[in-house]
Design a protein around this motif. Structure first.
Motif, PDB file in Angstrom:
ATOM      1  N   ASP A  20     -14.186  -0.214  15.065  1.00 30.28           N
ATOM      2  CA  ASP A  20     -14.086  -1.538  14.465  1.00 30.28           C
ATOM      3  C   ASP A  20     -15.329  -1.859  13.641  1.00 30.28           C
ATOM      4  O   ASP A  20     -15.239  -2.396  12.531  1.00 30.28           O
ATOM      5  N   VAL A  21     -16.509  -1.511  14.166  1.00 29.76           N
ATOM      6  CA  VAL A  21     -17.756  -1.722  13.408  1.00 29.76           C
ATOM      7  C   VAL A  21     -17.709  -0.952  12.094  1.00 29.76           C
ATOM      8  O   VAL A  21     -18.052  -1.478  11.020  1.00 29.76           O
ATOM      9  N   SER A  22     -17.285   0.308  12.143  1.00 30.37           N
ATOM     10  CA  SER A  22     -17.211   1.127  10.925  1.00 30.37           C
ATOM     11  C   SER A  22     -16.214   0.542   9.932  1.00 30.37           C
ATOM     12  O   SER A  22     -16.461   0.530   8.720  1.00 30.37           O
ATOM     13  N   ARG A  23     -15.079   0.070  10.432  1.00 30.69           N
ATOM     14  CA  ARG A  23     -14.059  -0.527   9.558  1.00 30.69           C
ATOM     15  C   ARG A  23     -14.604  -1.756   8.837  1.00 30.69           C
ATOM     16  O   ARG A  23     -14.442  -1.903   7.608  1.00 30.69           O
ATOM     17  N   ILE A  24     -15.277  -2.629   9.586  1.00 30.97           N
ATOM     18  CA  ILE A  24     -15.805  -3.859   8.980  1.00 30.97           C
ATOM     19  C   ILE A  24     -16.938  -3.542   8.012  1.00 30.97           C
ATOM     20  O   ILE A  24     -17.022  -4.130   6.916  1.00 30.97           O
ATOM     21  N   GLN A  25     -17.802  -2.608   8.359  1.00 33.92           N
ATOM     22  CA  GLN A  25     -18.893  -2.232   7.452  1.00 33.92           C
ATOM     23  C   GLN A  25     -18.335  -1.667   6.156  1.00 33.92           C
ATOM     24  O   GLN A  25     -18.832  -1.984   5.057  1.00 33.92           O
ATOM     25  N   TRP A  26     -17.306  -0.843   6.244  1.00 37.74           N
ATOM     26  CA  TRP A  26     -16.696  -0.269   5.040  1.00 37.74           C
ATOM     27  C   TRP A  26     -16.124  -1.367   4.159  1.00 37.74           C
ATOM     28  O   TRP A  26     -16.333  -1.377   2.937  1.00 37.74           O
ATOM     29  N   GLY A  52     -14.963 -17.296  -6.115  1.00 40.51           N
ATOM     30  CA  GLY A  52     -14.401 -18.504  -5.527  1.00 40.51           C
ATOM     31  C   GLY A  52     -13.875 -18.277  -4.124  1.00 40.51           C
ATOM     32  O   GLY A  52     -14.133 -19.059  -3.202  1.00 40.51           O
ATOM     33  N   GLN A  53     -13.157 -17.190  -3.957  1.00 39.02           N
ATOM     34  CA  GLN A  53     -12.581 -16.860  -2.655  1.00 39.02           C
ATOM     35  C   GLN A  53     -13.680 -16.617  -1.611  1.00 39.02           C
ATOM     36  O   GLN A  53     -13.596 -17.097  -0.479  1.00 39.02           O
ATOM     37  N   LEU A  54     -14.712 -15.872  -1.999  1.00 37.39           N
ATOM     38  CA  LEU A  54     -15.773 -15.527  -1.050  1.00 37.39           C
ATOM     39  C   LEU A  54     -16.697 -16.703  -0.761  1.00 37.39           C
ATOM     40  O   LEU A  54     -17.239 -16.814   0.352  1.00 37.39           O
ATOM     41  N   ASP A  55     -16.891 -17.573  -1.752  1.00 34.65           N
ATOM     42  CA  ASP A  55     -17.801 -18.703  -1.552  1.00 34.65           C
ATOM     43  C   ASP A  55     -17.142 -19.851  -0.807  1.00 34.65           C
ATOM     44  O   ASP A  55     -17.812 -20.769  -0.352  1.00 34.65           O
ATOM     45  N   TRP A 104     -14.883 -15.004   7.390  1.00 32.56           N
ATOM     46  CA  TRP A 104     -14.363 -13.744   6.842  1.00 32.56           C
ATOM     47  C   TRP A 104     -14.151 -12.727   7.948  1.00 32.56           C
ATOM     48  O   TRP A 104     -13.121 -12.042   7.980  1.00 32.56           O
ATOM     49  N   LEU A 105     -15.124 -12.602   8.872  1.00 32.27           N
ATOM     50  CA  LEU A 105     -14.983 -11.653   9.972  1.00 32.27           C
ATOM     51  C   LEU A 105     -13.711 -11.930  10.780  1.00 32.27           C
ATOM     52  O   LEU A 105     -12.983 -11.009  11.158  1.00 32.27           O
ATOM     53  N   ARG A 106     -13.456 -13.191  11.020  1.00 33.55           N
ATOM     54  CA  ARG A 106     -12.256 -13.542  11.781  1.00 33.55           C
ATOM     55  C   ARG A 106     -10.984 -13.284  10.963  1.00 33.55           C
ATOM     56  O   ARG A 106      -9.946 -12.909  11.519  1.00 33.55           O
ATOM     57  N   SER A 107     -11.085 -13.481   9.637  1.00 35.62           N
ATOM     58  CA  SER A 107      -9.896 -13.281   8.800  1.00 35.62           C
ATOM     59  C   SER A 107      -9.475 -11.820   8.738  1.00 35.62           C
ATOM     60  O   SER A 107      -8.301 -11.521   8.507  1.00 35.62           O
ATOM     61  N   VAL A 108     -10.437 -10.906   8.928  1.00 35.45           N
ATOM     62  CA  VAL A 108     -10.105  -9.476   8.921  1.00 35.45           C
ATOM     63  C   VAL A 108     -10.013  -8.935  10.347  1.00 35.45           C
ATOM     64  O   VAL A 108     -10.037  -7.725  10.566  1.00 35.45           O
ATOM     65  N   HIS A 109      -9.961  -9.857  11.304  1.00 28.63           N
ATOM     66  CA  HIS A 109      -9.721  -9.521  12.712  1.00 28.63           C
ATOM     67  C   HIS A 109     -10.806  -8.619  13.298  1.00 28.63           C
ATOM     68  O   HIS A 109     -10.516  -7.674  14.041  1.00 28.63           O
ATOM     69  N   ALA A 110     -12.059  -8.929  12.951  1.00 28.25           N
ATOM     70  CA  ALA A 110     -13.176  -8.200  13.555  1.00 28.25           C
ATOM     71  C   ALA A 110     -13.216  -8.489  15.046  1.00 28.25           C
ATOM     72  O   ALA A 110     -13.013  -9.623  15.488  1.00 28.25           O
ATOM     73  N   ASP A 167     -22.952 -20.267   9.199  1.00 30.79           N
ATOM     74  CA  ASP A 167     -23.757 -21.106   8.306  1.00 30.79           C
ATOM     75  C   ASP A 167     -23.917 -20.509   6.919  1.00 30.79           C
ATOM     76  O   ASP A 167     -24.408 -21.188   6.007  1.00 30.79           O
ATOM     77  N   VAL A 168     -23.543 -19.240   6.743  1.00 28.37           N
ATOM     78  CA  VAL A 168     -23.859 -18.503   5.519  1.00 28.37           C
ATOM     79  C   VAL A 168     -22.587 -18.185   4.750  1.00 28.37           C
ATOM     80  O   VAL A 168     -21.604 -17.681   5.311  1.00 28.37           O
ATOM     81  N   SER A 169     -22.600 -18.473   3.455  1.00 29.63           N
ATOM     82  CA  SER A 169     -21.479 -18.138   2.584  1.00 29.63           C
ATOM     83  C   SER A 169     -21.240 -16.631   2.572  1.00 29.63           C
ATOM     84  O   SER A 169     -22.188 -15.843   2.508  1.00 29.63           O
ATOM     85  N   MET A 170     -19.986 -16.235   2.596  1.00 30.39           N
ATOM     86  CA  MET A 170     -19.658 -14.814   2.479  1.00 30.39           C
ATOM     87  C   MET A 170     -20.120 -14.272   1.131  1.00 30.39           C
ATOM     88  O   MET A 170     -20.577 -13.123   1.036  1.00 30.39           O
TER      89      MET A 170
END
Length: 446
Positions: A109-115, A136-139, A146-152, A174-177
């Motif tokens: 899972d760590v490798s998937r999210i890092q990739w 726009g999407q990332l900000d 984002w981590l939750r949206s990709v099911h980390a 607290d930090v923008s993607m």
């Protein structure tokens, strides 16, 4: 009178002043603190110099390494021989890599999210992140969202939380993607940013990073004025600029403001800055991070086959490094601490819980140091916060283009304004050189 006034005697401001002086410009540096160095601040523990602020350097950080070499400040490799430790879900285990030893499913899972993260970061231009088709999407979302949206998984999110705390002094929520991927891209990727060997923590300066600032200030001599917080910057009808401190006024052809974007709002500008610049200061907050150091007779963990590097999912100490001068001692452990639970406590309690954190990782011997010291950047009386800006969702697309845009003879420096190695000492030096060039060219045109 001066051709250029530089506000702030951190690495950015001093690098700018030094470059302007080399270009033949008459320059004055005014600094609010009673010392130079800014977020580089060297103290001592057990008689060993230790950095309360910026500490490490690594490959590709050419600007600060060249500066240190020119000034004769030597670096040494960060100690990393032996096994790293991780305190995770109530157990302490050892591992030998950047990524700790987790279960197979957790590692996958760590490798998937890092990739996925690295793939996105390559699509965000560092100089104009708002121009990315993904901006726009990332900000719109935080790193945590984002981590939750990709099911980390939970372990991946917890590891990314440690990264966020040590990188921005903030939580992933607290930090923008957009800020996260832009920042990592500017650092050369996640591996480059997080690794010790071959990464941003590869080396350190045994004399302390503030030694570099002290030597830059010594070259400039009495052109550096400390204990002089700037109250007002006035843009005059004759296109000169007046900088007012508590005890003096300086008139110049240009000014370089080399302070974090949030702290620009602590200066009165007359006439006021354009609304876009004022909004940027309000939406570019500093993170908060604290450090604890313990000194021992010897680096006893080395004898046990440990490197001194560790991670912990329990606070307040969440990451450690070995900053010992050698095998014979004294042994020095550096711990990054969570300011939310650490900073509000009185000094003796901070010491107690920091040593408890060291002991949970390295055993009972860590509970009995010969010396201890800590530093809480969020509690600084002047320009608090660190290590760099924790930019929230929405800020880059709404305000980012004004981060370093000049205003009538006012130029901006500071590591937050750098396009390469933002947030690092190297980014600070690069930003100072860039602002010096801008001011020099403006004076030449005038």
């Amino acid at each position: 009178m001066a051709e250029v006034v530089v506000v702030g005697a951190g690495f950015a401001g001093l690098a700018a002043a030094r470059e302007l002086s080399r270009l033949g410009r008459d320059v004055v540096v005014v600094e609010g603190r009673d010392r130079v160095g800014g977020r580089s601040y060297t103290g001592s523990v057990g008689g060993v110099p230790v950095d309360f602020g910026a500490t490490f350097v690594g490959p590709t950080q050419d600007a600060v390494l060249a500066l240190a070499a020119e000034l004769g400040v030597e670096s040494v490799p960060t100690y990393g021989e032996g096994k790293n430790l991780i305190r995770w879900r109530g157990r302490v285990r050892s591992y030998r890599s950047t990524i700790p030893r987790l279960s197979i499913l957790e590692l996958l899972d760590v490798s998937r999210i890092q990739w996925r993260f690295d793939r996105i970061s390559k699509r965000v231009p560092v100089d104009q992140p708002w121009a990315s088709p993904l901006a726009g999407q990332l900000d719109d979302i935080s790193l945590d969202a984002w981590l939750r949206s990709v099911h980390a998984g939970a372990s991946t999110r917890d590891l990314m939380a440690i990264m966020a705390r040590v990188t921005w002094g903030a939580e992933p929520g607290d930090v923008s993607m957009l800020h996260a991927v832009r920042y990592v891209n500017a650092a050369g990727g996640l591996n480059r940013m997080l690794d010790v060997e071959g990464g941003a923590q590869q080396d350190r300066f045994p004399a302390g990073t503030q030694k570099i600032a002290d030597l830059m200030a010594a070259e400039l001599g009495d052109r550096v004025v400390v204990g002089a917080p700037v109250r007002r910057i006035t843009r005059n009808p004759d296109r000169t600029v007046t900088v007012t401190t508590a005890g003096a006024e300086y008139q110049a052809g240009a000014v370089i403001v080399a302070v974090p974007p949030e702290h620009r709002s602590g200066i009165e500008f007359d006439p006021p800055l354009p609304a876009e610049h004022r909004e940027l200061s309000r939406h570019w907050p500093q993170g908060r991070l604290s450090k604890a150091y313990a000194a021992y007779e010897t680096p006893f963990w080395r004898a046990d086959g440990h490197s001194g590097e560790s991670l912990s999912d329990e606070g307040p100490v969440f990451i450690t490094f070995d900053c010992s001068p050698g095998d014979d001692g004294p042994g020095v452990l550096l711990g990054f601490t969570d300011p939310r639970s650490f900073d509000p406590l009185p000094g003796e309690q901070r010491r107690e819980i920091a040593l408890a954190g060291f002991s949970a990782l390295f055993g009972d011997a860590a509970a009995h140091p010969i010396d201890y010291v800590d530093h809480c950047w969020g509690a600084e009386p002047f320009s608090p916060g660190g290590p760099t800006a924790a930019v929230p969702p929405g800020a880059w697309t709404a305000h980012g283009r004004w981060l370093r845009a000049p205003v009538d003879g006012i130029f901006w420096a500071g590591t937050e304004t750098a396009d390469r190695l933002t947030g690092f000492l190297d980014g600070a030096v690069r930003s100072g050189l860039r602002a010096a060039d801008e001011a020099h060219r403006e004076l030449a045109r005038a």
